[in-house]
Design a protein around this motif. Structure first.
Motif, PDB file in Angstrom:
ATOM      1  N   ASP A 117       7.978  -0.008  -2.184  1.00 57.54           N
ATOM      2  CA  ASP A 117       6.733  -0.761  -2.064  1.00 57.54           C
ATOM      3  C   ASP A 117       6.642  -1.855  -3.125  1.00 57.54           C
ATOM      4  O   ASP A 117       6.891  -1.609  -4.316  1.00 57.54           O
ATOM      5  CB  ASP A 117       5.526   0.175  -2.200  1.00 57.54           C
ATOM      6  CG  ASP A 117       5.269   0.965  -0.927  1.00 57.54           C
ATOM      7  OD1 ASP A 117       6.082   0.853   0.008  1.00 57.54           O
ATOM      8  OD2 ASP A 117       4.262   1.701  -0.888  1.00 57.54           O
TER       9      ASP A 117
ATOM     10  N   GLU B  15       0.219   2.715   6.030  1.00 57.90           N
ATOM     11  CA  GLU B  15       1.496   2.724   5.334  1.00 57.90           C
ATOM     12  C   GLU B  15       2.076   1.317   5.271  1.00 57.90           C
ATOM     13  O   GLU B  15       2.018   0.550   6.243  1.00 57.90           O
ATOM     14  CB  GLU B  15       2.498   3.646   6.034  1.00 57.90           C
ATOM     15  CG  GLU B  15       2.113   5.116   6.049  1.00 57.90           C
ATOM     16  CD  GLU B  15       2.193   5.765   4.686  1.00 57.90           C
ATOM     17  OE1 GLU B  15       2.893   5.227   3.800  1.00 57.90           O
ATOM     18  OE2 GLU B  15       1.557   6.822   4.504  1.00 57.90           O
ATOM     19  N   VAL B  16       2.655   0.989   4.110  1.00 58.19           N
ATOM     20  CA  VAL B  16       3.360  -0.280   3.935  1.00 58.19           C
ATOM     21  C   VAL B  16       4.814  -0.082   4.333  1.00 58.19           C
ATOM     22  O   VAL B  16       5.468   0.869   3.906  1.00 58.19           O
ATOM     23  CB  VAL B  16       3.280  -0.754   2.475  1.00 58.19           C
ATOM     24  CG1 VAL B  16       4.150  -1.995   2.272  1.00 58.19           C
ATOM     25  CG2 VAL B  16       1.837  -1.046   2.083  1.00 58.19           C
TER      26      VAL B  16
END
Length: 722
Positions: free
Chosen positions: A274, A321-322
């Motif tokens: 991330d 969610e990334v």
């Protein structure tokens, strides 16, 4: 002299029992502890509210303390003389012992390392174990006793992304605050970093992508007697090896971010890849305002938070969610909900790329993102789960699990790889964890033995639809023994909740199934206020529409009688927490339907809590606030304590609050019990059994769990009226 004292104590104990109650069959004649009334009058919008037992708010007053202790002693004496309770203790211990060898709190990090707890029968507590992968031999990592821990019960685990460290949490004296230690697997020791004033239920450890430290939600005040209790929390960054007291705030209310003192500014980091961090302004609602910043800015302690999605965008708070430059999320809508995707650089939540859609009756309830796929689950009426996988070509395939589950939760997913698993559960099928393979097949995750319960092989389930007071159909799940006669003589145990959009999802519990194995019926009404039919089902049981929750419950109870499954007097009603409003108001309106009402850590005086000057909760988002005239009216109508009616024939009542409850103060249950004991015109027992050790959601160890449910089910059984 000591022998004389013991003899006197023994004589006094049995004299107390004989005076307090005489148990002949099901008739109980109790002498309740007395407390004087100190009415307090409040006037809201021209309506006078009389709080007859306002003095019970003074929990530190010696007279009030002694009254609560006397109530608890009376309840303990009641159960000590109850032969049915003794039978349940013996039977439930055998059932519980069958489950003690299983592992719990399994955590899998990005590298596929396994961390889990395993109960040690000889020691009476759980130890932490580790496997580098599922095929590897297990290694004992952490024994709480060997490290001199006063609290031997581990309540939280969170491994770092690289698997070299793990956060281990312990609840402190059953209160709100926890203590978190960090175990270093390479150094094979606990580090000096000790994190305090944290509550993992509100915001746990979020490891930094490089595992050099973490972010957590810090609570400046954790003493529930103080007016700032739980308020003004903020997220801080901690680098390993640094002084834990030198907290660096990175997400909090300031001149740019105006966050209410009762909200919780916490963050989420999904993977070691991330580049962005999401900040959530958390509350008791399903939807939050959120912000986004870069990890690099956060590491420097100077994050530049940009608005991301708003509460009005209806993004479920725990479902985002990334993955690379995209943000994948679950979004609510009037037709159910959907899975969507937006670009992080130019997010348009009004026009997302739609990946999959649910419906009102069969909404998407959760999803998990892997490197190439998205796995998601839908739940029909909250009880029948179906699983799907969406591949990189946007093709959707329905998966075929080993059995038809009523509940599912994904585990082990990461954007670093395509490995994933799912835990499946049902009313009559034990919770089992499976690995999902590339071809869509399933294999059992053989981390713990597969437990069998041959005594429950003849237990079956069905779900029927019940027409409520306004014509709306309410799902009702039933669990009973195959071949049961429908002759109106069956004993029914109802478990209801109906709040915060939480579905009454199927769960496997030998303790509950024992009721059906004895010939009784388990009934689970999926009333409005829950999430069984999506967000709209929740909203129809909120605030001024809260009455739908208890009217749905009444309709389901009447249907059990009309279907000749049972009759009034053979129906025990059980609930917990926010379900106290649903169940308590059903008892107030139709006390004739129920043989007993049992409530664990219940909310029974919501108006009192929302008008309290010490309230430190966002529950007003669910129930309403006294600051709004319309919502105040709804609060008044849903308050079980304020709506107790005198001269009524109430069923047997057992209320089981916790002294260390961080959400519902002890006086909430105390007022209800005091008023009911003085209003009830039957010989039915009205008892308050107080848990002085644990908090709102912590039951305790195996033995405490057996004790708790032996009381619950023996009370239900003892007060049936054939």
């Amino acid at each position: 002299m000591k022998n004389i004292i013991r003899l006197f104590q023994f004589y006094f104990f049995w004299l107390f029992l004989s005076v307090s109650f005489a148990q002949e069959g099901k008739d109980n004649q109790l002498v309740y502890p007395k407390i004087s009334k100190e009415p307090a009058i409040e006037i809201h919008y021209g309506i006078k509210i009389i709080d007859e037992y306002s003095n019970l708010n003074k929990l530190e007053d010696s007279v009030v303390k002694e009254w609560f202790k006397a109530q608890d002693s009376l309840a303990e004496s009641y159960f000590a003389a109850n032969d049915i309770m003794k039978n349940y203790l013996e039977r439930l211990r055998k059932l519980q012992n069958n489950a003690e060898s299983s592992v719990s709190m399994i955590r899998i990090n990005e590298a596929g390392n396994y961390f889990y707890l395993k109960y040690d029968d000889s020691l009476g507590y759980e130890k932490l174990f580790f496997r580098e992968n599922l095929a590897d031999n297990e290694k004992e990592l952490y024994n709480p006793f060997q490290y001199g821990g006063e609290n031997l019960s581990i309540t939280y685990l969170k491994p770092s992304f690289d698997g070299k460290k793990i956060a281990i949490g312990f609840n402190e004296n059953g209160g709100f605050s926890s203590k978190v230690l960090i175990y270093d697997l390479e150094k094979k020791k606990v580090l000096e970093d000790v994190i305090t004033k944290i509550n993992p239920d509100f915001g746990g450890i979020e490891w930094l992508p490089d595992s050099s430290g973490f972010i957590y939600l810090y609570f400046p005040e954790v003493d529930k007697t103080q007016p700032e209790y739980k308020k003004n929390s903020f997220s801080v960054i901690h680098k390993l090896g640094k002084n834990p007291e030198s907290r660096i705030p990175i997400f909090q209310t300031n001149e740019d971010l105006l966050i209410s003192e009762d909200f919780y500014p916490k963050v989420k980091i999904g993977s070691s890849l991330d580049k962005h961090i999401i900040g959530y302004v958390a509350s008791s609602d399903d939807y939050y305002d959120s912000y986004i910043a870069t990890i690099s800015d956060v590491l420097q302690g100077k994050p530049d938070w940009k608005p991301f999605f708003k509460k009005e965008d209806a993004i479920f708070y725990d479902q985002g969610e990334v993955r690379g430059g995209d943000f994948i999320f679950r979004q609510g809508n009037l037709k159910g909900n959907l899975l969507g995707k937006v670009s992080i650089k130019n997010p348009d939540f009004n026009n997302p790329i739609i990946l999959a859609e649910g419906s009102t009756d069969n909404p998407i309830i959760k999803f998990e993102v892997t490197k190439s796929n998205i796995y998601y689950a839908r739940s029909l009426y909250g009880s029948n789960v179906s699983l799907y996988v969406l591949n990189s070509s946007n093709e959707i395939q329905q998966l075929q699990p080993p059995f038809d589950p009523g509940y599912a939760t994904f585990f082990g997913g990461s954007i670093m790889h395509n490995n994933i698993g799912v835990g499946l559960d049902g009313w009559t099928t034990d919770y089992t964890r499976y690995l999902i393979h590339k071809d869509g097949s399933f294999s059992r995750e053989v981390l713990s033995p597969l437990l069998t319960y041959p005594e429950f092989e003849n237990i079956i389930t069905e779900q029927i639809m019940i027409t409520s007071h306004d014509g709306v159909e309410v799902p009702l799940s039933l669990v009973y023994k195959q071949g049961m006669e429908r002759n109106s003589a069956n004993e029914v145990f109802i478990y209801v909740y109906g709040a915060y959009g939480e579905s009454m999802s199927p769960f496997f519990s030998p303790i509950f199934l024992d009721w059906a194995e004895q010939g009784g019926v388990l009934a689970f009404p999926h009333v409005r206020g829950g999430g069984e039919k999506g967000k709209e089902w929740h909203e129809q049981g909120m605030k001024n529409l809260k009455y739908n929750s208890w009217k749905d419950l009444i309709a389901c109870t009447e249907a059990l009688i009309n279907l000749n499954l049972t009759e009034a007097g053979l129906i025990s009603l059980y609930t917990s927490s926010a379900g106290g409003i649903t169940a308590g108001m059903a008892v107030n309106e139709r006390p004739d339907l129920f043989s007993s009402f049992i409530a664990e850590v219940p909310r029974l005086n919501p108006l009192g809590l929302e008008s309290s000057s010490t309230a430190s909760s966002t529950s007003y988002l669910e129930y309403g606030t006294v600051k709004d005239s319309t919502e105040f009216t709804g609060l008044l109508k849903m308050d079980p304590y304020l709506n107790i009616r005198s001269q009524m024939l109430y069923p047997a009542v057992l209320v089981m609050p916790s002294y260390n409850d961080d959400r519902i103060p002890l006086w909430d249950s105390g007022k209800y019990i005091a008023k009911l004991q003085n209003s009830n015109h039957t010989n039915n027992p009205v008892l308050m059994d107080i848990n002085y050790q644990n908090g709102h959601e912590s039951v305790g160890d195996y033995d405490e769990s057996v004790q708790l449910y032996s009381k619950i089910f023996s009370f239900a059984k003892s007060n049936m009226k054939h």
